[in-house]
Design a protein around this motif. Sequence first.
Motif, short mmCIF file in Angstrom:
data_model
loop_
_atom_site.label_atom_id
_atom_site.label_comp_id
_atom_site.label_asym_id
_atom_site.label_seq_id
_atom_site.Cartn_x
_atom_site.Cartn_y
_atom_site.Cartn_z
N SER A 248 0.82 -1.22 0.00
CA SER A 248 0.00 0.00 0.00
C SER A 248 0.85 1.27 0.00
O SER A 248 0.50 2.26 -0.64
CB SER A 248 -0.95 0.00 1.19
N GLN A 249 2.01 1.24 0.68
CA GLN A 249 2.86 2.45 0.73
C GLN A 249 3.41 2.79 -0.65
O GLN A 249 3.72 3.95 -0.94
CB GLN A 249 4.05 2.27 1.70
N VAL A 250 3.56 1.78 -1.48
CA VAL A 250 4.04 2.01 -2.85
C VAL A 250 2.89 2.55 -3.71
O VAL A 250 3.06 3.51 -4.47
CB VAL A 250 4.63 0.72 -3.45
N LYS A 251 1.71 1.96 -3.55
CA LYS A 251 0.54 2.42 -4.31
C LYS A 251 0.25 3.90 -4.02
O LYS A 251 -0.16 4.64 -4.92
CB LYS A 251 -0.69 1.57 -3.96
N GLU A 252 0.49 4.31 -2.78
CA GLU A 252 0.22 5.71 -2.39
C GLU A 252 1.09 6.70 -3.17
O GLU A 252 0.74 7.87 -3.29
CB GLU A 252 0.48 5.90 -0.89
N GLN A 253 2.23 6.24 -3.68
CA GLN A 253 3.15 7.12 -4.40
C GLN A 253 2.83 7.20 -5.89
O GLN A 253 3.50 7.92 -6.64
CB GLN A 253 4.60 6.63 -4.22
N ALA A 254 1.85 6.42 -6.34
CA ALA A 254 1.58 6.31 -7.77
C ALA A 254 0.42 7.19 -8.21
O ALA A 254 -0.45 7.54 -7.42
CB ALA A 254 1.28 4.85 -8.11
N ASN A 255 0.41 7.53 -9.52
CA ASN A 255 -0.73 8.24 -10.12
C ASN A 255 -1.89 7.29 -10.39
O ASN A 255 -3.03 7.71 -10.48
CB ASN A 255 -0.32 8.87 -11.46
#
Length: 276
Positions: A248-255
Amino acid sequence: MHSKTDIKLLVVDIDGTIAGHSNKISQGVKNAIQQVKLLGVQVAVATGRMYRSALRFHLEIGSTLPLIAYQGAWIQDPASNKIHRHYPVNRATAIQLLDYFEQPELRELLSVHFYINDELYVRSITRETHIYAKRSNITPIAVGDLRLCLDNEPTKILALCDDTDVINNLLGNLRRQYTPAELYLTTSVATFFEATNPLVNKGVAVKYLAEELLGIESNNVMTIGDNFNDIEMLQYAGTGVAMGGAPSQVKEQANWVAPTVENDGVAAAINKFILA
């Protein structure tokens, strides 16, 4: 939103992004990448893998750009064999890390990998090392004491453990000991702790390809990745896409969040942002 002509460079991670459990690129993803190239968009690979382990993926997608390996610590053009960048970990730091990994309470838990001159050196061939080597299609060199191979500085240092709590504790403890100016520390999968030169991450490497080699800006770049070592390149790109299987922490950084690798998420992202 970008019009499809805005994206001039597409950079993809390998594991969990273009290659899933099968360790192969699906036909759907290959087709989407070929269509992108027909539009004149350049395509590149950015991976934590060794250069020679990543090479077949680079060739399979028909990239004509340098290959970003070892999180960007090693950038080499397979067509000319020119090494554009090589930023290893300094010897003193490598020995400090080894001392840390070899503490009695950690020694039996960790498989330690040193990558030197695109070869993999290990203390001994553990089960984890065997699985890793098979997936990477390389032959590890067992040396007993890794200090013996430090005539040359390691491009990357990896510690593997099936227990993700061990890896998380390792990351936390070493992040307290080393500032980001001393070492770049990350995980590429939950069981892999990785250390590289502090000047290195995939974001810096993608910026080099885009701005230095191609003369384009970050808003002309699309990156796709699935793990913590992809965060910097997702942040850098005008269009950063996280895979459906990403933490989830990676998804939060994505467009945008794509479907999973097993559901051809890269093809979905290409269709949405470039071919639509």
